[in-house]
Design a protein around this motif. Structure first.
Motif, PDB file in Angstrom:
ATOM      1  N   ILE A 174      16.997  23.725 -18.811  1.00  0.00           N
ATOM      2  CA  ILE A 174      17.752  22.790 -17.976  1.00  0.00           C
ATOM      3  C   ILE A 174      16.881  21.602 -17.581  1.00  0.00           C
ATOM      4  O   ILE A 174      17.321  20.443 -17.629  1.00  0.00           O
ATOM      5  N   GLU A 175      15.623  21.867 -17.217  1.00  0.00           N
ATOM      6  CA  GLU A 175      14.722  20.785 -16.838  1.00  0.00           C
ATOM      7  C   GLU A 175      14.508  19.811 -17.987  1.00  0.00           C
ATOM      8  O   GLU A 175      14.505  18.590 -17.795  1.00  0.00           O
ATOM      9  N   VAL A 176      14.295  20.343 -19.189  1.00  0.00           N
ATOM     10  CA  VAL A 176      14.065  19.476 -20.348  1.00  0.00           C
ATOM     11  C   VAL A 176      15.304  18.648 -20.651  1.00  0.00           C
ATOM     12  O   VAL A 176      15.211  17.441 -20.919  1.00  0.00           O
ATOM     13  N   MET A 177      16.477  19.255 -20.595  1.00  0.00           N
ATOM     14  CA  MET A 177      17.702  18.500 -20.861  1.00  0.00           C
ATOM     15  C   MET A 177      17.933  17.425 -19.805  1.00  0.00           C
ATOM     16  O   MET A 177      18.363  16.310 -20.121  1.00  0.00           O
ATOM     17  N   LYS A 178      17.656  17.743 -18.548  1.00  0.00           N
ATOM     18  CA  LYS A 178      17.761  16.733 -17.490  1.00  0.00           C
ATOM     19  C   LYS A 178      16.806  15.574 -17.765  1.00  0.00           C
ATOM     20  O   LYS A 178      17.156  14.391 -17.606  1.00  0.00           O
ATOM     21  N   LEU A 179      15.580  15.908 -18.170  1.00  0.00           N
ATOM     22  CA  LEU A 179      14.581  14.887 -18.462  1.00  0.00           C
ATOM     23  C   LEU A 179      15.037  13.991 -19.607  1.00  0.00           C
ATOM     24  O   LEU A 179      14.973  12.752 -19.507  1.00  0.00           O
ATOM     25  N   LEU A 180      15.503  14.593 -20.698  1.00  0.00           N
ATOM     26  CA  LEU A 180      15.930  13.809 -21.853  1.00  0.00           C
ATOM     27  C   LEU A 180      17.102  12.905 -21.500  1.00  0.00           C
ATOM     28  O   LEU A 180      17.165  11.740 -21.916  1.00  0.00           O
ATOM     29  N   ASN A 181      18.027  13.443 -20.714  1.00  0.00           N
ATOM     30  CA  ASN A 181      19.181  12.655 -20.290  1.00  0.00           C
ATOM     31  C   ASN A 181      18.744  11.468 -19.432  1.00  0.00           C
ATOM     32  O   ASN A 181      19.225  10.337 -19.604  1.00  0.00           O
ATOM     33  N   GLN A 182      17.789  11.714 -18.524  1.00  0.00           N
ATOM     34  CA  GLN A 182      17.317  10.652 -17.639  1.00  0.00           C
ATOM     35  C   GLN A 182      16.534   9.591 -18.406  1.00  0.00           C
ATOM     36  O   GLN A 182      16.681   8.388 -18.164  1.00  0.00           O
ATOM     37  N   LEU A 183      15.684  10.024 -19.352  1.00  0.00           N
ATOM     38  CA  LEU A 183      14.912   9.075 -20.159  1.00  0.00           C
ATOM     39  C   LEU A 183      15.827   8.182 -20.986  1.00  0.00           C
ATOM     40  O   LEU A 183      15.570   6.981 -21.142  1.00  0.00           O
ATOM     41  N   ALA A 184      16.885   8.769 -21.514  1.00  0.00           N
ATOM     42  CA  ALA A 184      17.846   7.983 -22.298  1.00  0.00           C
ATOM     43  C   ALA A 184      18.448   6.876 -21.445  1.00  0.00           C
ATOM     44  O   ALA A 184      18.580   5.724 -21.890  1.00  0.00           O
ATOM     45  N   LYS A 185      18.800   7.224 -20.224  1.00  0.00           N
ATOM     46  CA  LYS A 185      19.442   6.248 -19.347  1.00  0.00           C
ATOM     47  C   LYS A 185      18.447   5.211 -18.819  1.00  0.00           C
ATOM     48  O   LYS A 185      18.749   4.025 -18.746  1.00  0.00           O
ATOM     49  N   ASP A 186      17.238   5.659 -18.449  1.00  0.00           N
ATOM     50  CA  ASP A 186      16.266   4.755 -17.823  1.00  0.00           C
ATOM     51  C   ASP A 186      15.598   3.823 -18.826  1.00  0.00           C
ATOM     52  O   ASP A 186      15.287   2.672 -18.498  1.00  0.00           O
ATOM     53  N   TYR A 187      15.350   4.337 -20.058  1.00  0.00           N
ATOM     54  CA  TYR A 187      14.560   3.565 -21.019  1.00  0.00           C
ATOM     55  C   TYR A 187      15.327   3.240 -22.300  1.00  0.00           C
ATOM     56  O   TYR A 187      14.732   2.772 -23.270  1.00  0.00           O
ATOM     57  N   ASP A 188      16.638   3.490 -22.298  1.00  0.00           N
ATOM     58  CA  ASP A 188      17.481   3.164 -23.448  1.00  0.00           C
ATOM     59  C   ASP A 188      17.028   3.897 -24.717  1.00  0.00           C
ATOM     60  O   ASP A 188      17.109   3.365 -25.830  1.00  0.00           O
ATOM     61  N   ILE A 189      16.527   5.109 -24.545  1.00  0.00           N
ATOM     62  CA  ILE A 189      16.094   5.927 -25.686  1.00  0.00           C
ATOM     63  C   ILE A 189      17.301   6.655 -26.272  1.00  0.00           C
ATOM     64  O   ILE A 189      18.057   7.307 -25.538  1.00  0.00           O
ATOM     65  N   THR A 190      17.475   6.555 -27.566  1.00  0.00           N
ATOM     66  CA  THR A 190      18.518   7.321 -28.243  1.00  0.00           C
ATOM     67  C   THR A 190      17.952   8.692 -28.585  1.00  0.00           C
ATOM     68  O   THR A 190      16.973   8.803 -29.321  1.00  0.00           O
ATOM     69  N   THR A 191      18.543   9.743 -28.033  1.00  0.00           N
ATOM     70  CA  THR A 191      18.044  11.097 -28.225  1.00  0.00           C
ATOM     71  C   THR A 191      19.036  11.897 -29.063  1.00  0.00           C
ATOM     72  O   THR A 191      20.226  11.941 -28.756  1.00  0.00           O
ATOM     73  N   ILE A 192      18.521  12.523 -30.120  1.00  0.00           N
ATOM     74  CA  ILE A 192      19.337  13.325 -31.033  1.00  0.00           C
ATOM     75  C   ILE A 192      18.737  14.727 -31.034  1.00  0.00           C
ATOM     76  O   ILE A 192      17.584  14.907 -31.427  1.00  0.00           O
ATOM     77  N   ILE A 193      19.510  15.714 -30.602  1.00  0.00           N
ATOM     78  CA  ILE A 193      18.954  17.036 -30.356  1.00  0.00           C
ATOM     79  C   ILE A 193      19.850  18.121 -30.946  1.00  0.00           C
ATOM     80  O   ILE A 193      21.058  18.148 -30.705  1.00  0.00           O
ATOM     81  N   VAL A 194      19.246  18.996 -31.746  1.00  0.00           N
ATOM     82  CA  VAL A 194      19.964  20.144 -32.305  1.00  0.00           C
ATOM     83  C   VAL A 194      19.979  21.252 -31.257  1.00  0.00           C
ATOM     84  O   VAL A 194      18.935  21.654 -30.744  1.00  0.00           O
ATOM     85  N   LEU A 195      21.186  21.723 -30.938  1.00  0.00           N
ATOM     86  CA  LEU A 195      21.357  22.712 -29.876  1.00  0.00           C
ATOM     87  C   LEU A 195      22.224  23.879 -30.355  1.00  0.00           C
ATOM     88  O   LEU A 195      23.143  23.688 -31.144  1.00  0.00           O
TER      89      LEU A 195
END
Length: 254
Positions: A174-195
């Motif tokens: 959960i922490e990692v997913m929250k982090l990735l979601n926040q980084l995408a929004k704050d720094y305009d990072i496109t994140t592609i993740i196999v889940l």
């Protein structure tokens, strides 16, 4: 923008991916879901230029992926594979420092800015206290978060992660997913993740891509994907779909 057009991938006579086309918008988190063997990891490797498509094209910012050198591509895109090397035994801080390679090369001089970026990446994954430890002394989950730190230190525009949560306890997932979601929004990072966990995908991803038998069968905003009919077509079993009582995302119950 990262765009795949009519991608096919064969291993000898076996068709692994069949005419896959999609595109990835800046600043969104994309989840790739589906059964094992459906083509998720193969597609991610193609996007990361780990393997080359049999036919079709992948372009990044209107330039074919094959025209980028590895160093040029590393400045644009970072990739964390499903199976990480087990024969590397460096201090954690030295491994994360490798994330700056694309910006300096092997013998480039590292600056105070690099040190700040490395320390920030360690802090973001809650691994700063491990920086002087060797990889071999870490648990599987700790190693997974350290490798993610290396990707974050790369500071690329696109972040591709193939099952990065597999070795993590649920709290760190959960922490990692929250982090990735926040980084995408704050720094305009496109994140592609196999889940594998459709409910984590539902809570933290903006858009979902579903693969089945080598084909991209759904490419939809997460809210649209989370219906009993679509989930049954993806996974072959019935789900009830409810709204989470406090967080508001759709939850699938088998």
């Amino acid at each position: 923008m990262l765009i795949a057009q009519n991608i096919e991938y064969h291993i000898q006579e076996t068709l692994i991916l069949n005419h896959v086309s999609t595109q990835f918008q800046p600043g969104l988190v994309y989840g790739i879901v589906g059964h094992n063997g459906s083509g998720k990891s193969t597609f991610t490797k193609l996007l990361a230029k780990q393997i080359i498509a049999t036919s079709g094209s992948i372009t990044l910012n209107q330039k074919n992926l094959t025209d980028y050198s590895h160093k040029q591509l590393a400045r644009k895109l970072s990739y964390l594979p499903q199976y990480l090397p087990t024969d590397i035994n460096l201090p954690v801080k030295e491994l994360v420092k490798l994330g700056r390679f694309a910006w300096h090369g092997v013998i480039g001089r590292y600056t105070d800015d690099d040190s700040t970026i490395i320390n920030q990446a360690l802090a973001q994954t809650h691994t700063a206290h491990l920086k002087d430890r060797y990889l071999s002394s870490l648990s599987g989950g700790e190693r997974q978060r350290v490798w993610l730190s290396m990707c974050l230190a790369q500071q690329s525009q696109y972040l591709l992660l193939d099952e990065p949560l597999s070795a993590l306890d649920i709290n760190y997932q959960i922490e990692v997913m929250k982090l990735l979601n926040q980084l995408a929004k704050d720094y305009d990072i496109t994140t592609i993740i196999v889940l594998h966990d459709i409910n984590l995908a539902s809570e933290f991803c903006d858009h979902l891509l579903a693969f089945k038998h080598g084909q991209l069968i759904y490419d939809l905003a997460t809210e649209q994907m989370m219906t009993p009919t679509i989930l049954q077509q993806i996974y072959g079993i019935h789900f009830d779909v409810i709204t989470h009582p406090s967080r508001g995302h759709k939850v699938a119950l088998a």
